[in-house]
Design a protein around this motif. Sequence first.
Motif, short mmCIF file in Angstrom:
data_model
loop_
_atom_site.label_atom_id
_atom_site.label_comp_id
_atom_site.label_asym_id
_atom_site.label_seq_id
_atom_site.Cartn_x
_atom_site.Cartn_y
_atom_site.Cartn_z
N TYR A 117 0.88 -1.17 0.00
CA TYR A 117 0.00 0.00 0.00
C TYR A 117 0.92 1.22 0.00
O TYR A 117 1.66 1.45 0.95
N PRO A 118 0.91 2.02 -1.07
CA PRO A 118 1.90 3.08 -1.23
C PRO A 118 1.54 4.36 -0.49
O PRO A 118 0.37 4.68 -0.30
N PHE A 119 2.57 5.10 -0.08
CA PHE A 119 2.33 6.47 0.39
C PHE A 119 2.23 7.41 -0.80
O PHE A 119 1.56 8.44 -0.72
N ARG A 120 2.90 7.06 -1.90
CA ARG A 120 2.80 7.82 -3.15
C ARG A 120 2.94 6.83 -4.30
O ARG A 120 4.03 6.30 -4.54
N PRO A 121 1.85 6.54 -5.02
CA PRO A 121 1.91 5.53 -6.07
C PRO A 121 2.99 5.78 -7.12
O PRO A 121 3.64 4.84 -7.58
N SER A 122 3.19 7.05 -7.52
CA SER A 122 4.18 7.32 -8.56
C SER A 122 5.59 6.95 -8.12
O SER A 122 6.44 6.59 -8.96
N PHE A 123 5.86 7.00 -6.83
CA PHE A 123 7.19 6.60 -6.33
C PHE A 123 7.39 5.11 -6.55
O PHE A 123 8.43 4.67 -7.05
N PRO A 133 -7.47 -2.70 -8.10
CA PRO A 133 -8.62 -2.08 -7.45
C PRO A 133 -8.55 -2.13 -5.93
O PRO A 133 -8.07 -3.09 -5.34
N LYS A 134 -9.03 -1.06 -5.34
CA LYS A 134 -9.14 -0.99 -3.90
C LYS A 134 -10.44 -1.66 -3.46
O LYS A 134 -11.45 -1.62 -4.17
N THR A 135 -10.43 -2.27 -2.28
CA THR A 135 -11.67 -2.84 -1.76
C THR A 135 -12.69 -1.73 -1.54
O THR A 135 -12.35 -0.58 -1.25
N ARG A 136 -13.96 -2.09 -1.69
CA ARG A 136 -15.05 -1.14 -1.50
C ARG A 136 -15.63 -1.28 -0.10
O ARG A 136 -15.67 -2.37 0.46
N LYS A 137 -16.08 -0.15 0.45
CA LYS A 137 -16.79 -0.16 1.73
C LYS A 137 -18.27 0.08 1.46
O LYS A 137 -18.64 1.08 0.84
N PRO A 288 -4.00 -0.55 -3.40
CA PRO A 288 -2.79 -1.39 -3.38
C PRO A 288 -2.10 -1.41 -4.73
O PRO A 288 -2.70 -1.11 -5.77
N MET A 289 -0.83 -1.77 -4.69
CA MET A 289 -0.03 -1.91 -5.91
C MET A 289 0.67 -3.27 -5.88
O MET A 289 0.96 -3.80 -4.81
#
Length: 392
Positions: A117-123, A133-137, A288-289
């Motif tokens: 789970y990234p703090f910054r996806p581009s990093f 995809p992220k889980t849905r609530k 998530p990545m």
Amino acid sequence: MEIRQVTTDERVTTTFPLQAYAFSPSPGPDDEAERYQRRQRFFTTATSFVAEEAGETLAGAASLPMRQNVRGLVHDMAGVAAVASHPSARRRGLVRELMTRLLRHTREQGCAVSALYPFRPSFYARFGYVGIPKTRKARFAPEGLSELLRRDLPGSVQRLPIKEGFAAYEALEHRLLAHRHGFAVFDETRSAEFREEKAWVALARVDGEVVGALRYRIDGHGGDLLGSSLFSTGPLGRALLLQFLARHVDQVSAIEVYLGADELAELWGTDMTVTTSAAVDSPTHNAPMVRVLDVPALAGSRVGRGGITVEIVGDDLIGGVWQFGADDGQLTVKPGGVPEATLTVGGFSALVYGALDPVEVFTRGLGDLDAEAMERLGVLFPTRMPYMFADF
């Protein structure tokens, strides 16, 4: 500057202060380090690296041993976590060095894939990770499930403290791991901490077999029932759990549970009023990545048909030319050949996980593909909806 692997006991004085400062309210309580020390028995199988200079820890990164289903094959997976650096040491490339060392090490340990789970996806995209995809609530009032109370469903639901029901809950997780694409579980050492939670578990059974489970807690009378991921082996298990939740109509005002991106809570009842959401917001609520660490390990994955030779560029772990084909719906992998398409490791990982179509891989700049290559890759790696669940 020195990079070295640290023991579990060393984490308390090396990586913990960094991750506590980076991810927790700061300054923390006086007994914060003591509480972290008590939790270390759940991290003895983790792999941790630190960057040190003059005896001071400047950055750290860790991986947790996990297992994940990717297109029908269950792989050892490196769950990257606790990536943090001292403020004065940021933007010096220390985390880059740590990540490079950590990924190489976990691959040598046998991990075929990795997730975080990234703090910054581009990093993390620079390391070949790509989003899934992220889980849905789903949040709804129990009244919306009232029609289920009039159904005589074959089965029952048992409510237990999590400590008593954890073995059955975990066994269901491992059953789902074998069948659900993207599903991931911790090893026994890490997952043992969840047994210590203050939570209930609802177990749905049919003919003695667990077909559904939900961990949850209630924050007060007239308040919310806060659930984790709603697990079931099929519609009956889900219906039994929803019927159980419906019985809280005069106790709680709202219910929250987590779902895969392909699950449709609006179809659970005729008069459902439900909000299904997946908020993505840096740095605390990113999706998530994932990435592939070992190409030959993918052989046998469930795929479509056809074949293509691809060059994966810009990556020391899986870079090179690979021939991919399908034998009765199972992926075949051979090194070498004349490339017919070029992919970054992120583009390749997106196709393997089914998160992106080949056209999207091209439009996102994750590959150099012509129309024919897009079509062939799309047939070989049809899109699928990975579900890497998240719990409270």
